[in-house]
Design a protein around this motif. Structure first.
Motif, PDB file in Angstrom:
ATOM      1  N   ALA A   1       0.865  -1.181   0.000  1.00 51.82           N
ATOM      2  CA  ALA A   1       0.000   0.000   0.000  1.00 51.82           C
ATOM      3  C   ALA A   1       0.902   1.232   0.000  1.00 51.82           C
ATOM      4  N   VAL A   2       0.948   1.924  -1.133  1.00 51.79           N
ATOM      5  CA  VAL A   2       1.821   3.086  -1.257  1.00 51.79           C
ATOM      6  C   VAL A   2       0.963   4.341  -1.399  1.00 51.79           C
ATOM      7  N   LEU A   3       0.952   5.161  -0.361  1.00 50.26           N
ATOM      8  CA  LEU A   3       0.218   6.426  -0.423  1.00 50.26           C
ATOM      9  C   LEU A   3       1.002   7.405  -1.288  1.00 50.26           C
ATOM     10  N   SER A   4       0.337   8.459  -1.746  1.00 55.16           N
ATOM     11  CA  SER A   4       0.998   9.419  -2.635  1.00 55.16           C
ATOM     12  C   SER A   4       2.235  10.024  -1.978  1.00 55.16           C
ATOM     13  N   THR A   5       2.210  10.159  -0.661  1.00 57.39           N
ATOM     14  CA  THR A   5       3.368  10.713   0.044  1.00 57.39           C
ATOM     15  C   THR A   5       4.566   9.773  -0.039  1.00 57.39           C
ATOM     16  N   GLY A   6       4.305   8.483  -0.334  1.00 58.89           N
ATOM     17  CA  GLY A   6       5.384   7.503  -0.440  1.00 58.89           C
ATOM     18  C   GLY A   6       5.843   7.272  -1.869  1.00 58.89           C
ATOM     19  N   LEU A   7       5.152   7.904  -2.822  1.00 57.60           N
ATOM     20  CA  LEU A   7       5.547   7.738  -4.225  1.00 57.60           C
ATOM     21  C   LEU A   7       6.737   8.631  -4.528  1.00 57.60           C
ATOM     22  N   LYS A   8       7.702   8.080  -5.253  1.00 60.16           N
ATOM     23  CA  LYS A   8       8.818   8.907  -5.697  1.00 60.16           C
ATOM     24  C   LYS A   8       9.175   8.512  -7.124  1.00 60.16           C
ATOM     25  N   SER A   9       9.862   9.403  -7.812  1.00 56.77           N
ATOM     26  CA  SER A   9      10.217   9.131  -9.200  1.00 56.77           C
ATOM     27  C   SER A   9      11.090   7.890  -9.295  1.00 56.77           C
ATOM     28  N   GLY A  10      10.814   7.089 -10.314  1.00 56.66           N
ATOM     29  CA  GLY A  10      11.580   5.867 -10.532  1.00 56.66           C
ATOM     30  C   GLY A  10      10.650   4.760 -10.984  1.00 56.66           C
ATOM     31  N   ASN A  11      11.188   3.576 -11.092  1.00 55.29           N
ATOM     32  CA  ASN A  11      10.381   2.429 -11.531  1.00 55.29           C
ATOM     33  C   ASN A  11       9.881   1.632 -10.339  1.00 55.29           C
ATOM     34  N   VAL A  12       8.627   1.200 -10.422  1.00 58.03           N
ATOM     35  CA  VAL A  12       8.079   0.268  -9.437  1.00 58.03           C
ATOM     36  C   VAL A  12       7.606  -0.951 -10.225  1.00 58.03           C
ATOM     37  N   THR A  13       7.757  -2.121  -9.653  1.00 61.42           N
ATOM     38  CA  THR A  13       7.376  -3.333 -10.376  1.00 61.42           C
ATOM     39  C   THR A  13       5.912  -3.645 -10.128  1.00 61.42           C
ATOM     40  N   SER A  14       5.174  -3.811 -11.206  1.00 60.59           N
ATOM     41  CA  SER A  14       3.752  -4.128 -11.110  1.00 60.59           C
ATOM     42  C   SER A  14       3.579  -5.611 -10.783  1.00 60.59           C
ATOM     43  N   VAL A  15       2.367  -5.987 -10.405  1.00 61.72           N
ATOM     44  CA  VAL A  15       2.045  -7.396 -10.162  1.00 61.72           C
ATOM     45  C   VAL A  15       2.269  -8.193 -11.455  1.00 61.72           C
ATOM     46  N   GLU A  16       2.088  -7.529 -12.605  1.00 55.65           N
ATOM     47  CA  GLU A  16       2.271  -8.152 -13.910  1.00 55.65           C
ATOM     48  C   GLU A  16       3.758  -8.409 -14.192  1.00 55.65           C
ATOM     49  N   LYS A  17       4.646  -7.814 -13.389  1.00 60.20           N
ATOM     50  CA  LYS A  17       6.116  -7.974 -13.435  1.00 60.20           C
ATOM     51  C   LYS A  17       6.838  -6.945 -14.314  1.00 60.20           C
ATOM     52  N   THR A  18       6.086  -6.138 -15.087  1.00 57.07           N
ATOM     53  CA  THR A  18       6.715  -5.089 -15.890  1.00 57.07           C
ATOM     54  C   THR A  18       6.833  -3.841 -15.028  1.00 57.07           C
ATOM     55  N   PRO A  19       7.996  -3.172 -15.060  1.00 60.52           N
ATOM     56  CA  PRO A  19       8.127  -1.956 -14.256  1.00 60.52           C
ATOM     57  C   PRO A  19       7.237  -0.822 -14.773  1.00 60.52           C
ATOM     58  N   LEU A  20       6.724  -0.051 -13.834  1.00 61.95           N
ATOM     59  CA  LEU A  20       5.959   1.154 -14.145  1.00 61.95           C
ATOM     60  C   LEU A  20       6.839   2.353 -13.827  1.00 61.95           C
ATOM     61  N   LYS A  21       6.914   3.307 -14.748  1.00 60.67           N
ATOM     62  CA  LYS A  21       7.720   4.502 -14.518  1.00 60.67           C
ATOM     63  C   LYS A  21       6.854   5.551 -13.827  1.00 60.67           C
ATOM     64  N   VAL A  22       7.244   5.899 -12.611  1.00 60.50           N
ATOM     65  CA  VAL A  22       6.539   6.914 -11.827  1.00 60.50           C
ATOM     66  C   VAL A  22       7.374   8.192 -11.856  1.00 60.50           C
ATOM     67  N   VAL A  23       6.701   9.316 -12.133  1.00 60.63           N
ATOM     68  CA  VAL A  23       7.380  10.611 -12.097  1.00 60.63           C
ATOM     69  C   VAL A  23       6.623  11.512 -11.136  1.00 60.63           C
ATOM     70  N   VAL A  24       7.349  12.001 -10.131  1.00 57.44           N
ATOM     71  CA  VAL A  24       6.781  12.941  -9.172  1.00 57.44           C
ATOM     72  C   VAL A  24       7.485  14.260  -9.406  1.00 57.44           C
ATOM     73  N   SER A  25       6.718  15.277  -9.812  1.00 56.58           N
ATOM     74  CA  SER A  25       7.317  16.558 -10.138  1.00 56.58           C
ATOM     75  C   SER A  25       6.315  17.683  -9.926  1.00 56.58           C
ATOM     76  N   GLY A  26       6.727  18.702  -9.211  1.00 55.14           N
ATOM     77  CA  GLY A  26       5.880  19.873  -9.009  1.00 55.14           C
ATOM     78  C   GLY A  26       4.524  19.559  -8.401  1.00 55.14           C
ATOM     79  N   GLY A  27       4.497  18.610  -7.493  1.00 59.90           N
ATOM     80  CA  GLY A  27       3.240  18.268  -6.830  1.00 59.90           C
ATOM     81  C   GLY A  27       2.319  17.399  -7.668  1.00 59.90           C
ATOM     82  N   LYS A  28       2.761  16.993  -8.847  1.00 60.59           N
ATOM     83  CA  LYS A  28       1.959  16.120  -9.709  1.00 60.59           C
ATOM     84  C   LYS A  28       2.642  14.764  -9.815  1.00 60.59           C
TER      85      LYS A  28
END
Length: 140
Positions: free
Chosen positions: A80-107
């Motif tokens: 369980a990752v709340l938005s406050t715990g999200l940071k830019s980078g890759n996270v691995t999905s349950v499907e096993k492919t990484p998801l690219k997360v970008v946190v910038s300027g409050g978005k």
């Protein structure tokens, strides 16, 4: 923590009718009612409607259950990752492919989809609402 699980929240929310239908077609309802915790990047009905004409109908056919499951599990991250715990980078999905997360300027964006509402807490995780359906490269 909230009393309702991820599926109960999604199925009770009018903007997730297509997602709920897709989860049922893919046989993922019981998984997302499980203990988790899960983080779900949940596309709205408008996001599903933006797919190329015929794509959704095609994915909902029983013959395409494996492909639909692959796409839906690509929207789920273990834990369980709340938005406050999200940071830019890759996270691995349950499907096993990484998801690219970008946190910038409050978005926050996930694979280019905007998180339009964050931190809907469920008893077994958290939902972040996104404005685009994410499709892994090998499911296109």
């Amino acid at each position: 923590m909230a009393a309702k699980d991820i599926v109960a929240i999604a199925s009770g929310d009018a903007q997730f009718k297509t997602l709920t239908k897709a989860l049922t077609a893919a046989g993922l309802v019981s998984t997302l009612q499980g203990k988790g915790p899960f983080t779900v990047f949940a596309p709205t009905d408008a996001a599903f409607a933006a797919l190329p004409k015929g794509t959704l109908d095609d994915l909902l056919k029983p013959a395409n259950k494996a492909k639909l499951t692959k796409i839906l599990t690509y929207h789920v991250v273990p834990g369980a990752v709340l938005s406050t715990g999200l940071k830019s980078g890759n996270v691995t999905s349950v499907e096993k492919t990484p998801l690219k997360v970008v946190v910038s300027g409050g978005k926050v964006t996930v694979e280019g989809a905007n998180v339009v509402k964050a931190d809907i807490k469920a008893s077994n995780g958290v939902i972040h609402v996104i404005d685009k359906v994410l499709i892994p490269a090998d499911a296109k």
